[in-house]
Design a protein around this motif. Structure first.
Motif: not given
Ligand code: COA
Ligand code: MG
Length: 296
Positions: A13-19, A34-36, A53-59, A69-70
């Motif tokens: 898990y990782m908080p998706a707020s944490n770049a 898991v992008l939380d 999260a969206v940017a990470a998924l698209a990367s 994605l949680r």
């Protein structure tokens, strides 16, 4: 490929707020990430988290790691926007927090359809409420339903301890009935079973004991909260060299011409049955999947 056929020993898990965490995850040897967007993200950071999260998924930068994605629950102000965002660059699965009934599982699938998430995108369900524990039979039935997206059950002990008032203990004896019930429901529903997290990320000994429990109870993998926990989970939740050798011996024994058509044979002084050959083939398939270069 369904996540049922992928290695899921280590699910971080990782908080998706944490770049910084999102960046670091590109080089970590976790089988899944898991992008939380839910509990690890404060309300004021929800929009940033969703965008990142969206940017990470698209990367396309996470290689063969399974991306999950949680989302926030559909009963929150963020849940539907989370699903709409996921449709733009879909993860392998949506992880739903706090479902408490088969209706909750079906409603989120209807919302996934409405958001335009392709049918190949799976649903993973947390088991982290008392009602979910009581509804495990319905969760298993949902797993078997034709056309269901449900593919995995993920235990969330932190919430379960608070709600049930059971005390967390170092050896987890207060949680063992739940853990065992979740694995049983997962097998009844043809679902992946993932164990809960170990909060004490500096305590490798404790994590080792939890991974051993997870393995012995039949879990496919363990959810994690810190990079330092990945290596141990990968090691302990993979078939060991002895298990692989044993599986090879069983398969080879059944393939001998003199054993053709037999349901039970003798191997090294003990009985093995055809059901053991099937289990041995599953072990070898898991080992082969784990041997593929998952972490370039
Ligand atoms: N995923 C990816 N990277 C992580 C990570 C995670 N879950 N946890 C820590 N890291 C990174 C840190 O960003 C740091 O990176 P850096 O070397 O580039 O600076 C490095 O690993 C070392 O981290 P550390 O200083 O030991 O921990 P921390 O104090 O930064 O973070 C937590 C501790 C518990 C806050 C953090 O591990 C975390 O947020 N875990 C996930 C929580 C979560 O998602 N909970 C919801 C499900 S239960
Ligand atoms: Mg939770």
């Amino acid at each position: 490929m369904s996540t049922r056929d992928r290695p899921l020993r280590s699910v971080l898990y990782m908080p998706a707020s944490n770049a910084r965490a999102l960046e670091k995850a590109k080089s970590l040897p976790a089988d899944a990430i898991v992008l939380d967007l839910e509990d690890a993200v404060a309300p004021e950071a929800k929009d940033t988290a969703r965008r990142q999260a969206v940017a990470a998924l698209a990367s396309g930068a996470y290689g063969p790691r399974t991306l999950v994605l949680r989302v926030n629950g559909l009963d929150t102000e963020w849940g539907r926007a989370d699903l709409a965002a996921a449709a733009a660059s879909p993860p392998a699965a949506i992880l739903l927090p706090k479902p408490s009934s088969a209706d909750d599982l079906r409603n989120v699938q209807t919302a996934m359809d409405a958001a335009g998430l392709p049918v190949s995108i799976e649903l993973w369900a947390m088991v982290e409420t008392a009602r979910a524990l009581v509804a495990l039979g319905d969760f298993a039935a949902e797993g078997r339903r034709e056309g269901s997206r449900l593919a995995a059950l993920v235990v969330g002990l932190n919430d379960l301890y608070v709600e049930t008032r059971a005390r967390p203990r170092a050896d987890r004896w207060t949680a063992l009935p739940w853990l065992s019930a979740v694995v049983t429901a997962a097998r009844a529903g043809d679902l992946v079973a993932l164990d809960s997290v170990c909060n004490d990320f500096r305590d490798a000994e404790r994590l080792g004991r939890e991974c051993e429990q997870a393995r012995d109870l039949g879990f496919d993998g363990k959810t994690l909260i810190h990079p330092d926990q990945i290596a141990l989970a990968n090691e302990m939740l993979a078939p060991s060299a002895e298990e692989i050798a044993e599986a090879r011996a069983i398969v080879a024994a059944f393939e001998k011409p003199e054993h053709a058509g037999k349901g039970a044979i003798r191997l090294d002084g003990r009985m093995v049955e055809l059901l053991h050959a099937a289990a041995a083939r599953r072990t070898l398939a898991r080992a082969a999947a784990m041997a593929r270069p998952a972490h370039p």
